[in-house]
Design a protein around this motif. Structure first.
Motif, PDB file in Angstrom:
ATOM      1  N   LYS A  15       0.835  -1.203   0.000  1.00  0.00           N
ATOM      2  CA  LYS A  15       0.000   0.000   0.000  1.00  0.00           C
ATOM      3  C   LYS A  15       0.869   1.252   0.000  1.00  0.00           C
ATOM      4  N   LEU A  16       0.340   2.286  -0.636  1.00  0.00           N
ATOM      5  CA  LEU A  16       1.114   3.513  -0.770  1.00  0.00           C
ATOM      6  C   LEU A  16       1.191   4.279   0.549  1.00  0.00           C
ATOM      7  N   ARG A  17       2.410   4.532   0.994  1.00  0.00           N
ATOM      8  CA  ARG A  17       2.614   5.382   2.185  1.00  0.00           C
ATOM      9  C   ARG A  17       3.073   6.768   1.759  1.00  0.00           C
ATOM     10  N   HIS A  18       4.042   6.770   0.859  1.00  0.00           N
ATOM     11  CA  HIS A  18       4.565   8.009   0.292  1.00  0.00           C
ATOM     12  C   HIS A  18       4.565   7.815  -1.218  1.00  0.00           C
ATOM     13  N   PHE A  19       4.605   8.920  -1.941  1.00  0.00           N
ATOM     14  CA  PHE A  19       4.769   8.795  -3.386  1.00  0.00           C
ATOM     15  C   PHE A  19       6.017   9.588  -3.763  1.00  0.00           C
ATOM     16  N   LEU A  20       7.120   8.854  -3.908  1.00  0.00           N
ATOM     17  CA  LEU A  20       8.427   9.497  -4.055  1.00  0.00           C
ATOM     18  C   LEU A  20       8.992   9.371  -5.459  1.00  0.00           C
ATOM     19  N   THR A  21       8.711   8.231  -6.077  1.00  0.00           N
ATOM     20  CA  THR A  21       9.259   7.961  -7.402  1.00  0.00           C
ATOM     21  C   THR A  21       8.395   6.909  -8.086  1.00  0.00           C
ATOM     22  N   VAL A  22       8.464   6.910  -9.411  1.00  0.00           N
ATOM     23  CA  VAL A  22       7.730   5.900 -10.171  1.00  0.00           C
ATOM     24  C   VAL A  22       8.499   4.574 -10.146  1.00  0.00           C
ATOM     25  N   GLU A  23       9.810   4.700  -9.982  1.00  0.00           N
ATOM     26  CA  GLU A  23      10.687   3.538  -9.982  1.00  0.00           C
ATOM     27  C   GLU A  23      10.247   2.535  -8.918  1.00  0.00           C
ATOM     28  N   GLY A  24      10.176   1.286  -9.318  1.00  0.00           N
ATOM     29  CA  GLY A  24       9.848   0.250  -8.352  1.00  0.00           C
ATOM     30  C   GLY A  24       8.355  -0.025  -8.248  1.00  0.00           C
ATOM     31  N   LEU A  25       7.524   0.834  -8.830  1.00  0.00           N
ATOM     32  CA  LEU A  25       6.078   0.564  -8.826  1.00  0.00           C
ATOM     33  C   LEU A  25       5.752  -0.251 -10.075  1.00  0.00           C
TER      34      LEU A  25
END
Lengths: 326, 432
Positions: A15-25
């Motif tokens: 689940k999303l906690r922070h949205f820091l980068t697209v990488e890894g999603l």
């Protein structure tokens, strides 16, 4: 030994906690963001442009670098989700008085806020903040140095999806100052994850990072070649200070080599989309006829920015994600 | 104080003499008397059991910043001396970038006095190559030499003006001073904070290209050819620069080099996640560089391995990656990380010990780094299999900036001796 990006921005359940980068999603996750944005798009068209999803939540727009478009669309998105929004412009505030980044964060955290939307001139700043905030606070990266601008990338692929549907046949060219561009890096990651057929970066060698091929892109130093048959052209803004750093000799020469004109655009696919994260420099990277022409979706990108940012903020605040009860 | 000392039953290893055998070591009045057989009439006042341990000359570290004078919020001569002897290091070569800079005899003397007052480690301050490390005017090298400096350097402040560089090399040569060069072209570095390669491209970190190091090495090599200066290249980070040095050595240039131990273990991949503990200068480079540097140490092209100890206060690492201060604290991890190379089959134990003793001592022309009879008894005794966890209770440096925090390390110093006096004992802490 160290927090991997993905464990930092997603909890163990994904689940999303922070949205820091697209990488890894993964792809499903990016599609979920876009689907969620779709569901918010209608809100903007209602007479009462609000949903109560984030009522009682306090969101702080923490901008260590000036911004108009990104900050206002984040603000609008937060307000449409019924959150209370505080804009803090640090570029003219505390850090110029010598306060450390961590102290700034701690002070605003003490005001019992729920989310930080952060823009900072240093790569990795959003990761640093996410690692140090109280556990209940979500961090959304609104651009960190040259590293990432994930909501911009998401609104760009969202715009592409609206027009093209599927990514698998798409050839996309990103043109201009790739070296200094967080937008380009996030777009490359997003397009790659969504399965774009070919991603090209186009620009003079001075503005293309070393070893960029390792990201899975092909490199062109000639715009005409780079545009051959592409379905999407993303133009990047050329910052004027690049002239002083011996990256390019002049705006004039840059436009002559890398400016997007109607003639050059003829090399692309007939239904090519022209995109630009803004603000645009007319006559430097793009001709007005193209920027305002029928293939341009530049203003749609701005509108889509609100829906994407609503989606990301509500997902992070409600810890939503693929593969579990949200 | 103990006059006569016997170290019994350890594996005595002294590469300078080609010694590697389980035997006894006899010390009197702070000087090594004999190896193997006791001198006639020798009755030890103190017997140190070293069974299962390796007994070597005290390590000589070619680059350790102690931060004093001027940066005591990071570390002090006392704190880092304690860390050094706990890591088996008895001789520290310290770069001139303190506050004030080591560019006057007064600062040199101050450091010597300070070291003497603490009394458990040997310090060799390196003088500034240019006044204030500003790269404009020559420092008073003759006076620095008279005060006790054996080498001069501009440390992390490369001399940008090639003419000034040439003249400072010439001037140092005329006073027979070694010049220690950390090769890095400041313009090509351009404020970068990571190796310019796939990782920096992806993470959007400003890159430091190979050329920053290779250009600087090439420039200095060309100037050595003209000036005859004696140069030691410090903390080589790239295979390419190493190969230039290698070629120069084959042509007969008297150039030496060292590498920071962490460069033989870590690569740019470690930066993933923006952990500032891995913000280092020179930057971590690629797997290929790491492999080539390991071979270079094995073969002796790079003679010495150093800690490149750079302790920081916690705040120095609490910011976005590029805004943090580079460097890691490394005195206490030098031995276990070097032994790890032996376990991985990179080099033999004698060669590893040589890179910490004989080779760095020779660079500066020090009498340290050997256990030959007549040498000062600076000795390290370590348990090569001793495991320890790097944590508050085991760590002595004031700089907590190590990426190995919480890790289990193998190889533990049990005793360190300076001139025959036990200055560190694992069972008692420092015996000061």
């Amino acid at each position: 030994m160290m927090a991997k990006k993905d464990t930092l921005q997603r909890d163990p359940d994904g689940k999303l906690r922070h949205f820091l980068t697209v990488e890894g999603l993964d792809r499903a996750f990016l599609e979920l963001i876009m689907d969620t944005a779709d569901s918010f798009a209608s809100v903007t068209e209602q007479t009462v442009k609000k949903v109560p999803l984030l009522r009682g939540k306090t969101i702080v727009n923490l901008f260590f670098e000036t911004s108009t478009r990104t900050r206002t669309t984040f603000e609008l998105a937060a307000k449409r989700l019924s959150a209370d929004v505080l804009n803090v412009n640090i570029a003219t505030s505390a850090t110029t008085k010598g306060e450390s980044l961590l102290d700034t964060i701690r002070n605003i955290e003490a005001m019992h806020v729920d989310m930080f939307v952060v823009r900072h001139a240093q790569s990795g700043a959003a990761h640093f903040i996410a690692r140090h905030v109280a556990p209940h606070i979500s961090v959304i990266n609104a651009g960190d140095g040259r590293h990432a601008h994930p909501t911009q990338a998401m609104l760009d692929v969202y715009t592409i999806r609206k027009h093209k549907g599927d990514f698998h046949h798409l050839k996309v060219a990103i043109v201009g100052d790739i070296l200094h561009s967080r937008v380009a890096r996030s777009e490359i990651e997003a397009l790659k994850t969504l399965g774009a057929k070919e991603i090209r970066v186009v620009g003079p060698r001075t503005l293309i990072p070393a070893d960029i091929q390792s990201l899975g892109v092909s490199v062109f130093h000639d715009l005409t070649e780079g545009l051959q048959g592409v379905d999407v052209v993303i133009m990047l803004r050329l910052q004027r200070e690049r002239m002083n750093g011996a990256f390019i000799p002049s705006e004039h020469e840059y436009y002559a080599s890398f400016g997007l004109t109607e003639t050059r655009l003829e090399k692309a696919a007939p239904d090519v989309m022209v995109m630009h994260p803004g603000p645009i420099n007319r006559g430097v990277e793009i001709d007005s006829k193209v920027a305002d022409g029928e293939r341009s979706v530049i203003l749609q990108q701005v509108s889509h920015g609100i829906a994407i940012r609503m989606a990301v903020m509500s997902m992070a605040m409600h810890h939503e994600g693929v593969g579990g009860a949200a | 104080m103990t006059e006569k000392l016997q170290i019994r039953g350890g594996r005595v290893m002294d590469p300078a003499q080609g010694v590697d055998e389980v035997t006894d070591l006899f010390i009197a009045d702070g000087v090594v008397q004999a190896l193997g057989k006791a001198p006639d009439g020798f009755t030890p006042d103190l017997l140190l059991e070293a069974k299962g341990c390796v007994v070597t000359p005290g390590f000589v570290d070619l680059s350790a910043r102690l931060r004093e004078p001027g940066l005591e919020h990071k570390a002090t001569i006392r704190s880092e001396s304690m860390a050094a002897v706990a890591g088996g290091i008895t001789t520290l070569v310290i770069p001139p970038d303190t506050l004030p800079v080591v560019d006057t005899p007064a600062v040199v003397q101050w450091i010597f006095d300070r070291a003497k007052a603490q009394g458990f480690v040997r310090l060799h301050p390196v003088g500034a190559l240019t006044r204030g490390l500003k790269g404009q005017d020559l420092s008073e090298m003759s006076a620095l030499k008279a005060a006790g400096c054996r080498a001069v350097s501009n440390a992390h402040h490369p001399v940008a003006n090639t003419l000034v560089l040439r003249r400072s090399l010439e001037y140092a040569a005329s006073h027979d001073l070694l010049v220690i060069v950390r090769p890095e072209d400041p313009d090509l570095k351009d404020g970068g904070c990571a190796h310019e390669g796939p990782v920096s491209a992806r993470m959007g970190l400003k890159g430091i290209p190979y050329a920053a190091e290779t250009v600087a090495v090439a420039q200095v090599l060309a100037l050595i050819e003209q000036t005859g200066a004696r140069v030691h290249f410090a903390q080589i980070s790239s295979a390419r620069a190493m190969r230039s040095i290698w070629r120069a050595q084959e042509k007969g240039f008297k150039v030496t080099a060292d590498v920071a131990i962490h460069q033989l273990h870590l690569t740019e991949e470690a930066l993933e996640g923006f952990d500032a503990a891995f913000h280092l200068s020179p930057p971590l480079r690629t797997k290929e560089d790491l492999e080539a540097l390991r071979v270079a140490v094995k073969e002796g092209v790079i003679g010495s391995v150093c800690s490149d100890h750079q302790p920081h206060e916690p705040d120095a690492k609490l910011d976005a990656f590029p805004a943090t201060e580079p460097g890691m604290a490394g005195l206490e991890t030098l031995l276990p990380l070097t032994l790890a190379l032996v376990r991985e089959g990179v080099m033999t134990l004698p060669r590893a010990i040589q890179s910490l003793t004989q080779s760095p001592a020779e660079v500066l022309g020090l009498s340290a780094g050997t256990l030959a009879p007549g040498s000062l008894a600076d000795i390290t005794i370590f348990d090569p299999l001793g495991e320890w966890i790097l944590q508050d209770s085991t760590w002595r440096s004031l700089g907590g900036n190590t990426p190995y925090w919480g890790k289990t390390l193998k190889g533990r110093v049990t005793k360190t001796l300076l001139e025959g006096r036990v200055v560190f004992d694992l069972n008692f802490g420092e015996a000061i």
